[in-house]
Design an enzyme around this catalytic site. Structure first.
Site, PDB file in Angstrom:
ATOM      1  N   HIS A  10       0.826  -1.210   0.000  1.00  0.00           N
ATOM      2  CA  HIS A  10       0.000   0.000   0.000  1.00  0.00           C
ATOM      3  C   HIS A  10       0.863   1.264   0.000  1.00  0.00           C
ATOM      4  O   HIS A  10       2.039   1.255   0.375  1.00  0.00           O
ATOM      5  CB  HIS A  10      -0.930   0.011   1.218  1.00  0.00           C
ATOM      6  CG  HIS A  10      -0.198   0.110   2.531  1.00  0.00           C
ATOM      7  ND1 HIS A  10       0.286   1.294   3.036  1.00  0.00           N
ATOM      8  CD2 HIS A  10       0.133  -0.847   3.430  1.00  0.00           C
ATOM      9  CE1 HIS A  10       0.890   1.075   4.190  1.00  0.00           C
ATOM     10  NE2 HIS A  10       0.818  -0.216   4.453  1.00  0.00           N
ATOM     11  N   GLU A  83      -2.740  -6.954   7.446  1.00  0.00           N
ATOM     12  CA  GLU A  83      -1.459  -6.760   8.128  1.00  0.00           C
ATOM     13  C   GLU A  83      -1.447  -7.466   9.485  1.00  0.00           C
ATOM     14  O   GLU A  83      -2.499  -7.899  10.003  1.00  0.00           O
ATOM     15  CB  GLU A  83      -1.202  -5.258   8.283  1.00  0.00           C
ATOM     16  CG  GLU A  83       0.122  -4.867   8.944  1.00  0.00           C
ATOM     17  CD  GLU A  83       1.348  -5.353   8.184  1.00  0.00           C
ATOM     18  OE1 GLU A  83       1.529  -6.588   8.105  1.00  0.00           O
ATOM     19  OE2 GLU A  83       2.151  -4.512   7.720  1.00  0.00           O
TER      20      GLU A  83
END
Length: 226
Positions: A10, A83
């Site tokens: 990201h 994550e």
């Protein structure tokens, strides 16, 4: 026909700038992150892919939308791409962690395979979750080209696996720049073969996040920098 994945980290989010443990904290990308995404979108303008997957967290979804800027594919959310869960460390500044959680800081720096976030994930949980998620995605899209957006720690674990290593060699994997791309091909037995790894060539120097920081240099082996 082989299957191919473009695995994308990201764009820069606030925790990357403030140096806080982001983990599952759901924050958007920064202004510089948006500029990184412009560069990423241009990188993927002429790259064909057939399917698009993302972690459920906002910073990953925003990144996936820009990978998709010129393609118009349906965005599929896979929780397995999320994550590491930092538990009690979520939102904590990294300068606080050595004093409050010295064992966790030690393991993060020099023995990440042993890391366990208090009230959150063990590193082995991340390794197993991301490898299972990507294996599932590859098998569901056999013979296709897929873009997958995830996170720094999660991708680091997957690249360790894709290099043919167990989690005990995680420290040999370099940390990635925000929006870095890895390209991985899978043979007919769905075994990964890395084409290139952690490439951020689409970013000019002034938009690179890690170039402004030095923390990551203590968390990898010398071999990882070569």
């Amino acid at each position: 026909m082989n299957t191919r994945i473009y695995l994308v980290r990201h764009a820069e989010a606030q925790g990357n700038v403030n140096r806080t443990f982001q983990g599952h904290s759901d924050c958007p990308v920064t202004e510089r992150g948006m500029r990184q995404l412009d560069c990423l979108a241009e990188r993927f303008r002429t790259v064909r892919f057939d399917a698009l997957y993302s972690s459920p967290l906002l910073r990953a979804r925003q990144t996936a939308e820009e990978v998709n800027r010129y393609h118009g594919l349906e965005l599929q959310i896979d929780p397995g791409l999320i994550e590491i869960n930092g538990g009690e460390l979520e939102g904590m500044h990294w300068n606080e962690i050595p004093e409050r959680f010295p064992q966790q800081q030690h393991d993060w720096d020099v023995a990440p395979q042993n890391y366990c976030a208090p009230g959150g994930d063990r590193m082995i949980d991340v390794y197993e979750r991301i490898t299972a998620a990507i294996d599932r995605i590859v098998r569901a899209n056999s013979g296709k080209i897929i873009a997958v957006v995830s996170h720094g720690c999660a991708i680091r674990n997957y690249l360790c696996f894709a290099n043919g290593w167990g989690i005990e060699q995680l420290r040999n994997i370099m940390w990635e720049e925000n929006t870095a791309v890895s390209c991985i091909d899978y043979d007919e037995d769905f075994r990964p073969h890395i084409v290139y790894q952690s490439d951020a060539g689409h970013l000019p120097d002034e938009l690179r996040t890690l170039a402004r920081q030095s923390w990551w240099k203590t968390t990898i082996t010398e071999e990882a920098t070569k």
